[in-house]
Design a protein around this motif. Structure first.
Motif, PDB file in Angstrom:
ATOM      1  N   ASP A   1       0.804  -1.220   0.000  1.00 58.83           N
ATOM      2  CA  ASP A   1       0.000   0.000   0.000  1.00 58.83           C
ATOM      3  C   ASP A   1       0.838   1.273   0.000  1.00 58.83           C
ATOM      4  O   ASP A   1       0.327   2.354  -0.301  1.00 58.83           O
ATOM      5  N   ALA A   2       2.111   1.147   0.300  1.00 59.27           N
ATOM      6  CA  ALA A   2       2.995   2.317   0.227  1.00 59.27           C
ATOM      7  C   ALA A   2       3.198   2.763  -1.216  1.00 59.27           C
ATOM      8  O   ALA A   2       3.603   3.901  -1.459  1.00 59.27           O
ATOM      9  N   PHE A   3       2.895   1.881  -2.161  1.00 54.89           N
ATOM     10  CA  PHE A   3       3.091   2.183  -3.579  1.00 54.89           C
ATOM     11  C   PHE A   3       1.779   2.312  -4.342  1.00 54.89           C
ATOM     12  O   PHE A   3       1.662   3.120  -5.254  1.00 54.89           O
ATOM     13  N   THR A   4       0.776   1.537  -3.958  1.00 56.59           N
ATOM     14  CA  THR A   4      -0.516   1.617  -4.643  1.00 56.59           C
ATOM     15  C   THR A   4      -1.198   2.958  -4.384  1.00 56.59           C
ATOM     16  O   THR A   4      -2.095   3.356  -5.130  1.00 56.59           O
ATOM     17  N   SER A   5      -0.758   3.671  -3.359  1.00 54.00           N
ATOM     18  CA  SER A   5      -1.325   4.985  -3.070  1.00 54.00           C
ATOM     19  C   SER A   5      -1.038   5.988  -4.184  1.00 54.00           C
ATOM     20  O   SER A   5      -1.656   7.051  -4.240  1.00 54.00           O
ATOM     21  N   ALA A   6      -0.137   5.641  -5.091  1.00 53.89           N
ATOM     22  CA  ALA A   6       0.156   6.517  -6.228  1.00 53.89           C
ATOM     23  C   ALA A   6      -1.015   6.612  -7.188  1.00 53.89           C
ATOM     24  O   ALA A   6      -1.104   7.564  -7.978  1.00 53.89           O
ATOM     25  N   ALA A   7      -1.926   5.634  -7.140  1.00 53.96           N
ATOM     26  CA  ALA A   7      -3.088   5.630  -8.037  1.00 53.96           C
ATOM     27  C   ALA A   7      -4.267   5.018  -7.286  1.00 53.96           C
ATOM     28  O   ALA A   7      -4.596   3.845  -7.469  1.00 53.96           O
ATOM     29  N   SER A   8      -4.874   5.808  -6.442  1.00 56.97           N
ATOM     30  CA  SER A   8      -5.933   5.304  -5.564  1.00 56.97           C
ATOM     31  C   SER A   8      -7.188   4.875  -6.312  1.00 56.97           C
ATOM     32  O   SER A   8      -8.023   4.145  -5.775  1.00 56.97           O
TER      33      SER A   8
ATOM     34  N   GLN B   1       7.262 -11.743  -1.491  1.00 62.08           N
ATOM     35  CA  GLN B   1       6.876 -11.505  -0.108  1.00 62.08           C
ATOM     36  C   GLN B   1       5.631 -10.635  -0.012  1.00 62.08           C
ATOM     37  O   GLN B   1       4.865 -10.741   0.952  1.00 62.08           O
ATOM     38  N   LEU B   2       5.422  -9.773  -1.003  1.00 67.56           N
ATOM     39  CA  LEU B   2       4.258  -8.887  -1.012  1.00 67.56           C
ATOM     40  C   LEU B   2       3.060  -9.507  -1.736  1.00 67.56           C
ATOM     41  O   LEU B   2       1.960  -8.957  -1.681  1.00 67.56           O
ATOM     42  N   ALA B   3       3.265 -10.629  -2.400  1.00 70.04           N
ATOM     43  CA  ALA B   3       2.235 -11.227  -3.252  1.00 70.04           C
ATOM     44  C   ALA B   3       0.928 -11.551  -2.538  1.00 70.04           C
ATOM     45  O   ALA B   3      -0.151 -11.396  -3.129  1.00 70.04           O
ATOM     46  N   PRO B   4       0.935 -12.001  -1.279  1.00 63.12           N
ATOM     47  CA  PRO B   4      -0.348 -12.288  -0.624  1.00 63.12           C
ATOM     48  C   PRO B   4      -1.284 -11.093  -0.526  1.00 63.12           C
ATOM     49  O   PRO B   4      -2.497 -11.271  -0.356  1.00 63.12           O
TER      50      PRO B   4
END
Length: 253
Positions: A126-133, A152-155
């Motif tokens: 979510d630290a990166f998906t916030s770039a395109a909410s 590691q982030l895949a789940p």
């Protein structure tokens, strides 16, 4: 009496010297690590990057979350968080991933790993998906060491894309859709290493070996030490990446 205290004083001096030596060693290790992470960073090749920036169907933004690629028409409902390989400049992947945004409407967030190494970066998806909410579905992927971190982030993602990489954690029972792209001429993430880690992926994971691709074929940052020699152009690899990742994005929409 003072003579009886001398051994204790010597012992204290020895302990103090040992602690100072240990502290100095830790400082040297930390400083050495910091210097190493900044030396030999592979930069984006200027011509492919310039061509991507000139693509009229592509928007490139330097955001806090990373370098964001998005379709110029703004129509995007699926995204890809992409984690670069070790000591590779994030811009070194712009040319490779540009058509995912320009052609397939995928918002791509190329992260900037701390100290240029993905395993030093503890941030969640979510630290990166916030770039395109406004994007509804998110894939996560990465190249080489970046792919290990992506596993590691895949789940927390809707799908996983490995670019010349493999997992170190077990996702076999995760149910996450997985696309694993590799190169027949890869001298680093060799076909043998990828095959050895196959059991960590779900049984229905799609593994595609791109004939003629090397490790560095999955970016545009020039040749890489220890890699094989590609027998296919970067442009040809890019076409296959765009098609295969685009198909996965269509499936998770």
């Amino acid at each position: 009496m003072p003579r009886m205290r001398a051994p204790r004083s010597r012992g204290r001096r020895i302990v103090v010297r040992a602690l100072w030596s240990l502290g100095a060693l830790i400082v040297l290790i930390v400083v050495g690590t910091l210097v190493w992470t900044q030396v030999g960073v592979m930069s984006a090749e200027p011509d492919p990057l310039a061509q991507a920036r000139a693509n009229p169907a592509l928007e490139i933004e330097d955001a806090p979350e990373g370098t964001v690629l998005s379709p110029a028409d703004g129509d995007s409902d699926v995204g890809l968080v992409f984690i670069p390989g070790a000591k590779v400049q994030p811009e070194g992947y712009v040319a490779t991933l540009q058509e995912l945004a320009a052609e397939d409407g995928i918002t791509v967030v190329i992260t900037r790993p701390w100290l240029n190494l993905a395993f030093f970066d503890p941030r969640g998806l979510d630290a990166f998906t916030s770039a395109a909410s406004d994007v509804d579905s998110w894939m996560v992927g990465g190249h080489s060491l970046g792919g290990v971190r992506a596993c590691q982030l895949a789940p927390d993602a809707d799908a996983l894309v490995l670019f010349a990489s493999y997992c170190a954690n077990d996702l076999s029972d995760s149910g996450v859709p997985v696309l694993s792209l590799s190169g027949s001429e890869d001298g680093l993430s060799t076909p043998e290493k990828i095959a050895d880690a196959r059991d960590l992926l779900p049984a229905d994971a799609e593994l595609v070996e791109i004939d003629g691709a090397s490790h560095a074929s999955f970016g545009s940052y020039g040749p890489q030490a220890g890699d094989g020699t590609p027998t296919i152009t970067d442009a040809a690899v890019r076409v296959q990446i765009t098609e295969l990742v685009g198909d996965l994005a269509a499936a998770v929409r």
